[in-house]
Design a protein around this motif. Structure first.
Motif, PDB file in Angstrom:
ATOM      1  N   VAL A 221       0.830  -1.206   0.000  1.00  0.00           N
ATOM      2  CA  VAL A 221       0.000   0.000   0.000  1.00  0.00           C
ATOM      3  C   VAL A 221       0.864   1.254   0.000  1.00  0.00           C
ATOM      4  N   HIS A 222       1.879   1.294   0.866  1.00  0.00           N
ATOM      5  CA  HIS A 222       2.703   2.494   0.977  1.00  0.00           C
ATOM      6  C   HIS A 222       3.517   2.740  -0.292  1.00  0.00           C
ATOM      7  N   LEU A 223       4.072   1.692  -0.874  1.00  0.00           N
ATOM      8  CA  LEU A 223       4.844   1.890  -2.101  1.00  0.00           C
ATOM      9  C   LEU A 223       3.940   2.291  -3.267  1.00  0.00           C
ATOM     10  N   GLY A 224       2.740   1.718  -3.333  1.00  0.00           N
ATOM     11  CA  GLY A 224       1.805   2.136  -4.374  1.00  0.00           C
ATOM     12  C   GLY A 224       1.406   3.593  -4.230  1.00  0.00           C
ATOM     13  N   ASN A 225       1.102   4.021  -2.998  1.00  0.00           N
ATOM     14  CA  ASN A 225       0.772   5.429  -2.765  1.00  0.00           C
ATOM     15  C   ASN A 225       1.947   6.336  -3.066  1.00  0.00           C
ATOM     16  N   TYR A 226       3.159   5.864  -2.730  1.00  0.00           N
ATOM     17  CA  TYR A 226       4.345   6.674  -3.011  1.00  0.00           C
ATOM     18  C   TYR A 226       4.524   6.883  -4.516  1.00  0.00           C
ATOM     19  N   ALA A 325      17.641  11.071   7.253  1.00  0.00           N
ATOM     20  CA  ALA A 325      17.658   9.694   6.759  1.00  0.00           C
ATOM     21  C   ALA A 325      17.490   9.649   5.246  1.00  0.00           C
ATOM     22  N   VAL A 326      16.603  10.517   4.704  1.00  0.00           N
ATOM     23  CA  VAL A 326      16.418  10.568   3.255  1.00  0.00           C
ATOM     24  C   VAL A 326      17.707  10.999   2.568  1.00  0.00           C
ATOM     25  N   PHE A 327      18.365  12.027   3.103  1.00  0.00           N
ATOM     26  CA  PHE A 327      19.600  12.523   2.482  1.00  0.00           C
ATOM     27  C   PHE A 327      20.706  11.483   2.532  1.00  0.00           C
ATOM     28  N   LEU A 328      20.898  10.856   3.686  1.00  0.00           N
ATOM     29  CA  LEU A 328      21.948   9.842   3.794  1.00  0.00           C
ATOM     30  C   LEU A 328      21.628   8.621   2.936  1.00  0.00           C
ATOM     31  N   LEU A 349      13.868   3.055   1.922  1.00  0.00           N
ATOM     32  CA  LEU A 349      13.742   3.629   3.261  1.00  0.00           C
ATOM     33  C   LEU A 349      12.342   3.391   3.820  1.00  0.00           C
ATOM     34  N   ILE A 350      11.325   3.497   2.980  1.00  0.00           N
ATOM     35  CA  ILE A 350       9.952   3.214   3.416  1.00  0.00           C
ATOM     36  C   ILE A 350       9.822   1.757   3.869  1.00  0.00           C
ATOM     37  N   VAL A 351      10.396   0.832   3.105  1.00  0.00           N
ATOM     38  CA  VAL A 351      10.362  -0.578   3.487  1.00  0.00           C
ATOM     39  C   VAL A 351      11.074  -0.791   4.817  1.00  0.00           C
ATOM     40  N   GLY A 352      12.223  -0.135   5.005  1.00  0.00           N
ATOM     41  CA  GLY A 352      12.942  -0.263   6.267  1.00  0.00           C
ATOM     42  C   GLY A 352      12.148   0.256   7.451  1.00  0.00           C
ATOM     43  N   HIS A 358       7.241  -3.047  12.717  1.00  0.00           N
ATOM     44  CA  HIS A 358       6.590  -4.322  13.034  1.00  0.00           C
ATOM     45  C   HIS A 358       7.521  -5.300  13.749  1.00  0.00           C
ATOM     46  N   LEU A 359       8.816  -5.237  13.465  1.00  0.00           N
ATOM     47  CA  LEU A 359       9.726  -6.236  14.019  1.00  0.00           C
ATOM     48  C   LEU A 359      10.320  -5.833  15.360  1.00  0.00           C
ATOM     49  N   LEU A 360      10.518  -4.538  15.583  1.00  0.00           N
ATOM     50  CA  LEU A 360      11.064  -4.111  16.867  1.00  0.00           C
ATOM     51  C   LEU A 360       9.942  -3.975  17.884  1.00  0.00           C
ATOM     52  N   PRO A 361      10.175  -4.365  19.130  1.00  0.00           N
ATOM     53  CA  PRO A 361       9.098  -4.307  20.131  1.00  0.00           C
ATOM     54  C   PRO A 361       8.679  -2.870  20.397  1.00  0.00           C
TER      55      PRO A 361
END
Length: 370
Positions: A221-226, A325-328, A349-352, A358-361
């Motif tokens: 969803v996020h990549l499609g919207n992007y 984060a975007v610039f780096l 970056l969006i995927v990360g 979801h993976l970090l508590p």
């Protein structure tokens, strides 16, 4: 690893017990296992980056196909609702995207090819237009003399165009990379549902399967919207640039607008390249230096509004991308994979960010207030 006597004594203190008298507040001790874990993680990251850099001809088309295919998967889902088979939908979508890309490239490739055949003539005209800077040469020679320079510079020299062919070779992927990209893209879109099911069924736990399903849905969803949002914004930038170029009486305003829209998919690098191209075309084609700078300066205003207000307002609020984060990310992926890496930096970056969420508590310990 050397152990200090105080650390050796503290090793027998049970966890949670107060420190012995005379020691007070003690700094945390880094254990040897933690150092080994950090070192192994660093070596793994270095190995992965080295593999991605060395095998760029394979990984770049494949990763590009995965990212673009995930962006285009909602369109395939829409066609499936109208009873279009998934493989047929994949071929139709890729063909439509390729036709649109060919049309946009055709708008600015013909003037670029025409101008490239007249580079010597354009160089002479550019040198004549920049004679206004000859007045600065005596001042420059005086500065060279003050700092011990030779002062041998007698006139303004136009840079040579030896960089044109290497630049085109750097920006243009090979035919094999194009073929690998399109084949992987079609197969990825056609088999995306099976791949999703396989990734979900890898885990035996019901909670892990549900979490994997949520991650894949959010990424899609996020990549499609992007893709939709950035495409709409870049089309607007291209139209505004074409109108400005037409008002400034620049040659081929439609081609320059299409070039601006295409380059704007590459953050930071694209607008800078568009500004440089508009400056060169304006200086060559228009009679005065002031008239030549109208379109580039107007494009700077368009790019400033787009980069600081429009795009952060739309994309930044949806996806909460950090500017640093975007610039780096752009700097790293551009160094690793060139302009296509710059295009992939924001989607990756969006995927990360989605994986981190979801993976970090969520109940991780918070820092104390300042």
């Amino acid at each position: 690893m050397r152990v200090l006597p105080s650390e050796r004594l503290l090793s027998h203190v049970p966890e949670g017990a107060p420190p012995p008298e005379g020691h007070g507040e003690l700094p945390p001790v880094i254990r040897r296992t933690e150092v080994v874990a950090f070192a192994l993680t660093g070596l793994l990251l270095i190995s992965v980056v080295a593999a991605l850099y060395v095998a760029k001809a394979f990984f770049l088309p494949v990763v590009m196909a995965f990212v673009v295919g995930t962006m285009l998967s909602p369109a395939a889902n829409l066609l499936e609702r109208y009873r279009v088979p998934r493989p047929v939908a994949a071929v139709l979508i890729v063909a439509a995207v390729a036709a649109a890309a060919a049309f946009i490239i055709g708008l600015f490739s013909s003037p670029l090819m025409e101008w490239s055949t007249h580079l010597p003539e354009f160089a002479a005209r550019l040198k004549d237009k920049l004679q206004v800077f000859d007045r600065l040469l005596p001042f420059w020679q005086q500065l060279q003399g003050l700092f011990g320079g030779s002062g041998a510079l007698s006139n303004f020299e136009v840079p040579k165009f030896d960089w044109v062919q290497p630049t085109i070779q750097f920006l243009s992927p090979t035919f094999t990379e194009f073929l690998l990209f399109f084949a992987t893209l079609v197969l990825f879109i056609a088999s995306w549902r099976d791949l999703r099911r396989t990734l979900i069924m890898i885990f035996g736990d019901h909670r892990a399967r549900l979490r994997t399903l949520r991650i894949l849905n959010e990424i899609e969803v996020h990549l499609g919207n992007y893709l939709l949002t950035v495409t709409a914004i870049n089309i607007g930038v291209g139209l505004a640039t074409g109108v400005v170029c037409a008002i400034a009486q620049m040659p081929r305003p439609a081609g320059l607008g299409a070039l601006a829209a295409t380059l704007n998919f590459i953050p930071i690098i694209g607008p800078i390249a568009t500004f440089a191209i508009l400056c060169v075309v304006g200086i060559i084609a228009l009679p005065s230096l002031g008239a030549a700078l109208i379109a580039p300066l107007a494009f700077c205003g368009i790019a400033f509004l787009e980069g600081h207000f429009i795009t952060p307002t739309i994309i930044g609020r949806r996806l909460a991308l950090n500017a640093l984060a975007v610039f780096l990310g752009i700097a790293f992926w551009t160094w690793l994979w060139g302009p296509m890496g710059a295009f992939l930096s924001s989607p990756l970056l969006i995927v990360g960010l989605i994986l981190k969420e979801h993976l970090l508590p969520g109940d991780s310990p918070q820092l104390p207030p300042d």
